[in-house]
Each structure stands twice: as C-alpha cells, then as structure tokens.
Design a protein around this motif. Structure first.
Motif: not given
Length: 301
Positions: A1, A11, A191-192, A195, A206, A213, A284, A287-288, A291-292
């Motif tokens: 995140m 986000d 989730y966090e 991780k 990340s 993930v 997720f 999402y990841e 984000i990348k």
C-alpha cells in the motif's frame, strides 16, 4: 500500500481493478451463497429447496446452465470498481488519519491501527454497496423463487424506486455497515499483517512473490468473511424479503433465530469460504499489479 498522500489516487485506481478481478473469479459461489441464505424455510415433512452447496450448484446448472451462476453479475461489476476503489482509497485515507491522530505519521502502523483504518473504508463503501447488493441479491434469487420480476439491474432499481422510493433501494444499509466496518478492518489488517510476516527482515513487502501475495490476499478474504458472514445472512434476508415482512434488523434476527437457530446465522458459509480465498487472492494480486503499473507510468516522488 502507498503510505503517502500522493499515492492515494493510485490506491483508488488499483483498488477498482482488483475489485473487478475479485467479482469475475468469485461470482458463481456468491450466487450459490445468496440462494442458500434466502431459500424459504421448508414446511414440516418437506425437503428444503437445496440440501447444501453442491446441491444448489447442480440444480442451478441443470435448470439454468452456467449462465445461471453469473446472474446478477452486471450489478456488482458496474458497482464493484467504485466500491473497491473507495475501499482501498478509504484505507489509504484511514491510515493517514490514524497516523495523524497518533502523532506517528509516516511510521509503520500497528495491526490495531490498520484495523481502524480498514474500518473507516467500510463506511465509505456502504454508500454504493448497500443498493448494489440489494439489486444483486434480488436478481440472484429470481429463478429459485420461481418468478422473473426484474429484467436486469436497471429495471430492478427502477421498480424498487417506484415501490418505495430511495428507502427501498437502500434497504439493509444498517446491516451493511454492521458487516463491512469490522470485516473491512479485518480484511486490510489481515493482509498487511500476513505480508509483514512473510517479508524477510530488512526487505520491502512490495517485493514479495506472486505466491506470497496470493496467499496473503486469500487469507485476508477468509478473515473478512469470518467476521462478515452472520450480518451478511441478516442483510440478505432483509434485502430480499417482500415489502413489510420485517420491521427492521432486530426483526430479521429474531426470525432467523426462531426458524433456524444459531446455525441459520451461518447459512451459505461453505460457498463463502470456498469463494473467499481465490476471489480475494485475485483482488490483491490485481491491486498490486495495478500499483506497479501505475508506479511505472508515474514514478513515486
């Protein structure tokens, strides 16, 4: 995140993409869940409409084909992008708010603080989630109810508004809040937390592998639904019941306890849990990946 304000818009966009991934992968089991939760209580001596998850699946395929499993998907696909976008956006804003309140802005938040930030996201999403789920649930149960009253999500929304105005469209909002505030907190904190546990000391979360993930996202979905299933049963009952059946949330709870007991609060838990892991793992991962991609297009400052 993203942990700074400049990442909040990323986000928002990435959350919307992740949500679409979740719906496409998980909608068939969501349809089965809703049909199990809302099937009528059988009369004494009569067999229930469905005896369980597999029975519901086979009967749906037999009478409606595979398309029957995707009934009502237009509503969540249309609404899911802004819902998940708001969810991930709300979590990012919630983290900033918690950090500011604690005076530790910029530092790593504890799991309790992440839970609070996630709960805030549940408030934002309810604005879209409550009417979207009311429409989705009504469309999903049409065949099992033996009638076709609505010709799609737009037609359903129009008829609900004609029957009871905006209050009819937003029926179940309180139960949606009761479900999504704690469940969203568990979702993001889970989730966090996973991780962090999977990240070797001194490394960046990340940079985790795709498998890590997927595992963290899938388990976050499980944690979410452990909290959400009971209020979700009540919400589905209230949102699909004919007008005037229930006076409110307490009336629904009393009816479920009277007719089905405590087990009734967990109807549909098998398809929920079967769906939770793959759908949220895909969410997720989407999402990841987004984000990348966004960081590649617009590198963080």
């Amino acid at each position: 995140m993203g942990d700074n304000k400049s990442s909040i818009w990323k986000d928002f966009i990435a959350g919307g993409f992740g949500g679409i991934c979740a719906v496409v992968s998980g909608h068939p089991l969501d349809t089965i869940k809703v049909r199990l939760q809302t099937m009528p209580t059988p009369a004494p001596g009569q067999a229930p409409l469905f005896t369980g998850t597999w029975d519901c699946f086979t009967k749906t395929i037999k009478h409606e084909g595979f398309r029957g499993l995707y009934k009502g998907m237009a509503a969540p696909v249309t609404g899911v992008s802004p819902i998940f976008a708001l969810s991930f956006f709300g979590f990012a804003v919630g983290k900033d708010m918690v950090g500011w309140a604690k005076g530790n802005s910029g530092k790593q938040l504890s799991l309790v603080e992440l839970f609070a930030a996630g709960g805030f996201s549940g408030i934002l999403t309810t604005v879209i989630m409550a009417p979207g789920e009311r429409i989705k649930c009504l469309l999903q149960i049409q065949k099992s109810a033996g009638e076709k009253k609505y010709n799609g999500p737009v037609d359903c929304a129009k008829k609900l508004y004609a029957e009871g105005g905006i209050r009819s469209i937003y029926r179940g909002t309180i139960l949606t809040l009761c479900r999504d505030i704690p469940a969203s907190g568990m979702y993001f904190a889970g989730y966090e937390g996973i991780k962090r546990a999977l990240t070797p000391p001194g490394q960046d979360p990340s940079k985790l592998s795709i498998g890590s993930v997927l595992f963290a996202g899938g388990m976050a979905g499980i944690f979410n639904w452990v909290i959400a299933i009971a209020p979700d049963v009540l919400k589905s009952r209230l949102q699909t019941a004919p007008e005037g059946t229930y006076r409110g949330s307490r009336d629904v709870l009393a009816d479920v306890m009277r007719t089905d007991g405590i087990r009734g609060m967990y109807k549909g838990i098998v398809p929920v849990m079967l769906r939770a892991f793959p759908a949220n793992a895909c969410c997720f991962l989407g999402y990841e990946a987004a984000i990348k991609g966004l960081n590649y297009i617009s590198p963080p400052s």
